[in-house]
Design a protein around this motif. Structure first.
Motif, PDB file in Angstrom:
ATOM      1  N   THR A   1       0.851  -1.192   0.000  1.00  0.00           N
ATOM      2  CA  THR A   1       0.000   0.000   0.000  1.00  0.00           C
ATOM      3  C   THR A   1       0.890   1.246   0.000  1.00  0.00           C
ATOM      4  O   THR A   1       0.650   2.192  -0.758  1.00  0.00           O
ATOM      5  CB  THR A   1      -0.936  -0.010   1.236  1.00  0.00           C
ATOM      6  OG1 THR A   1      -1.723  -1.194   1.175  1.00  0.00           O
ATOM      7  CG2 THR A   1      -1.848   1.195   1.245  1.00  0.00           C
ATOM      8  N   ARG A   2       1.943   1.225   0.829  1.00  0.00           N
ATOM      9  CA  ARG A   2       2.885   2.355   0.850  1.00  0.00           C
ATOM     10  C   ARG A   2       3.542   2.542  -0.522  1.00  0.00           C
ATOM     11  O   ARG A   2       3.681   3.650  -1.014  1.00  0.00           O
ATOM     12  CB  ARG A   2       4.000   2.121   1.885  1.00  0.00           C
ATOM     13  CG  ARG A   2       3.615   2.415   3.315  1.00  0.00           C
ATOM     14  CD  ARG A   2       4.849   2.744   4.165  1.00  0.00           C
ATOM     15  NE  ARG A   2       5.947   1.800   4.080  1.00  0.00           N
ATOM     16  CZ  ARG A   2       6.009   0.654   4.746  1.00  0.00           C
ATOM     17  NH1 ARG A   2       5.006   0.285   5.524  1.00  0.00           N
ATOM     18  NH2 ARG A   2       7.053  -0.136   4.632  1.00  0.00           N
ATOM     19  N   CYS A   3       3.957   1.420  -1.117  1.00  0.00           N
ATOM     20  CA  CYS A   3       4.590   1.479  -2.444  1.00  0.00           C
ATOM     21  C   CYS A   3       3.625   2.063  -3.467  1.00  0.00           C
ATOM     22  O   CYS A   3       4.015   2.900  -4.293  1.00  0.00           O
ATOM     23  CB  CYS A   3       5.005   0.088  -2.904  1.00  0.00           C
ATOM     24  SG  CYS A   3       6.352  -0.622  -1.971  1.00  0.00           S
ATOM     25  N   ALA A   4       2.365   1.603  -3.430  1.00  0.00           N
ATOM     26  CA  ALA A   4       1.368   2.058  -4.411  1.00  0.00           C
ATOM     27  C   ALA A   4       1.186   3.568  -4.301  1.00  0.00           C
ATOM     28  O   ALA A   4       1.159   4.280  -5.311  1.00  0.00           O
ATOM     29  CB  ALA A   4       0.043   1.329  -4.187  1.00  0.00           C
ATOM     30  N   VAL A   5       1.101   4.068  -3.073  1.00  0.00           N
ATOM     31  CA  VAL A   5       0.908   5.505  -2.869  1.00  0.00           C
ATOM     32  C   VAL A   5       2.150   6.288  -3.297  1.00  0.00           C
ATOM     33  O   VAL A   5       2.052   7.359  -3.900  1.00  0.00           O
ATOM     34  CB  VAL A   5       0.538   5.787  -1.395  1.00  0.00           C
ATOM     35  CG1 VAL A   5       0.527   7.282  -1.108  1.00  0.00           C
ATOM     36  CG2 VAL A   5      -0.812   5.167  -1.061  1.00  0.00           C
ATOM     37  N   ALA A   6       3.333   5.716  -3.025  1.00  0.00           N
ATOM     38  CA  ALA A   6       4.580   6.389  -3.428  1.00  0.00           C
ATOM     39  C   ALA A   6       4.677   6.461  -4.956  1.00  0.00           C
ATOM     40  O   ALA A   6       5.166   7.440  -5.511  1.00  0.00           O
ATOM     41  CB  ALA A   6       5.782   5.650  -2.842  1.00  0.00           C
TER      42      ALA A   6
ATOM     43  N   LEU B   1      -0.820  -5.784  -3.534  1.00  0.00           N
ATOM     44  CA  LEU B   1       0.233  -6.119  -4.513  1.00  0.00           C
ATOM     45  C   LEU B   1      -0.200  -5.698  -5.912  1.00  0.00           C
ATOM     46  O   LEU B   1       0.572  -5.100  -6.669  1.00  0.00           O
ATOM     47  CB  LEU B   1       0.462  -7.639  -4.590  1.00  0.00           C
ATOM     48  CG  LEU B   1       1.037  -8.438  -3.445  1.00  0.00           C
ATOM     49  CD1 LEU B   1       1.172  -9.897  -3.867  1.00  0.00           C
ATOM     50  CD2 LEU B   1       2.383  -7.898  -3.103  1.00  0.00           C
ATOM     51  N   ALA B   2      -1.443  -6.046  -6.244  1.00  0.00           N
ATOM     52  CA  ALA B   2      -1.939  -5.789  -7.602  1.00  0.00           C
ATOM     53  C   ALA B   2      -2.022  -4.291  -7.858  1.00  0.00           C
ATOM     54  O   ALA B   2      -1.661  -3.818  -8.948  1.00  0.00           O
ATOM     55  CB  ALA B   2      -3.311  -6.457  -7.777  1.00  0.00           C
ATOM     56  N   VAL B   3      -2.468  -3.535  -6.865  1.00  0.00           N
ATOM     57  CA  VAL B   3      -2.599  -2.086  -7.031  1.00  0.00           C
ATOM     58  C   VAL B   3      -1.216  -1.451  -7.198  1.00  0.00           C
ATOM     59  O   VAL B   3      -1.004  -0.599  -8.066  1.00  0.00           O
ATOM     60  CB  VAL B   3      -3.371  -1.468  -5.836  1.00  0.00           C
ATOM     61  CG1 VAL B   3      -3.324   0.051  -5.887  1.00  0.00           C
ATOM     62  CG2 VAL B   3      -4.814  -1.954  -5.833  1.00  0.00           C
ATOM     63  N   ALA B   4      -0.250  -1.895  -6.381  1.00  0.00           N
ATOM     64  CA  ALA B   4       1.114  -1.366  -6.483  1.00  0.00           C
ATOM     65  C   ALA B   4       1.709  -1.715  -7.847  1.00  0.00           C
ATOM     66  O   ALA B   4       2.384  -0.889  -8.476  1.00  0.00           O
ATOM     67  CB  ALA B   4       1.989  -1.917  -5.354  1.00  0.00           C
TER      68      ALA B   4
END
Ligand code: ZN
Length: 195
Positions: free
Chosen positions: A127-132, A154-157
């Protein structure tokens, strides 16, 4: 240890060109021989890997550079492991998954247990990765259980990565973003991993 592009020529050019950063101090990495050979079990048969080794010009630490098609301490290609996780979240048991993928049942059970055990941390990391990767990203909708939520994150990121960097297989992105540690059980490494 560092997860790098699966294309060896790209890694070589980056290494020689000083474009890879040390995971310890962010210093410049340079070529430093090769690590021991290892066999990677892939969906299309076994593949022999001979990972590059690099040395930091700042802290002089050496690092093994593993291609993004692997996870740390796993003999199987990350896409095979990912297919097992997806099938399990979809409701399939470890035995049918194992026979379909041609992997021992105990191995598949081990992957699924590790994924379930780290699910909350995995969800938080991705989730952090996706937002970054995509600051405009809306909230990630809960999927209903811990492993499904982790897989959704995972899928969203991975989608955010593809939008930013171009088409890449989802599970290769997962290997990159978790620094190979998706199933390592080393939760502190997962939690402190920097993008
Ligand atoms: Zn360094």
């Amino acid at each position: 240890m560092l997860i790098v592009c699966a294309e060896q020529a790209v890694v070589e050019a980056d290494l020689v060109g000083g474009r890879l950063a040390c995971p310890s101090c962010r210093g410049e990495l340079g070529p430093w021989g090769w690590a021991r050979e290892r066999v990677l079990r892939c969906s299309l048969g076994d593949r022999l890997l001979r990972p590059r080794r690099a040395r930091c010009r700042g802290c002089v630490e050496t690092h093994v550079m593993l291609p993004e098609l692997v996870l740390l301490c796993r003999q199987d290609e990350v896409s095979v492991i990912g297919a097992a996780i997806e099938a399990h979240v979809g409701g399939e048991g470890h035995r049918p998954i194992a026979s379909r993928l041609g992997v021992p049942a105990g191995t598949v059970r081990g992957w699924l247990r590790r994924f379930a055990g780290g699910a909350e941390l995995i969800r938080a990391l991705f989730t952090r990765c996706a937002v970054a990767l995509d600051p405009q990203l809306g909230p990630i909708v809960p999927a209903g259980c811990a492993i499904a939520d982790a897989l959704e994150a995972l899928a969203v990121a991975a989608r955010a990565w593809v939008l930013r960097f171009g088409p890449t297989p989802v599970w290769w992105i997962v290997s990159r973003l978790s620094a190979g540690g998706l199933l390592s059980g080393n939760t502190s490494a997962l939690a402190t991993r920097a993008l």
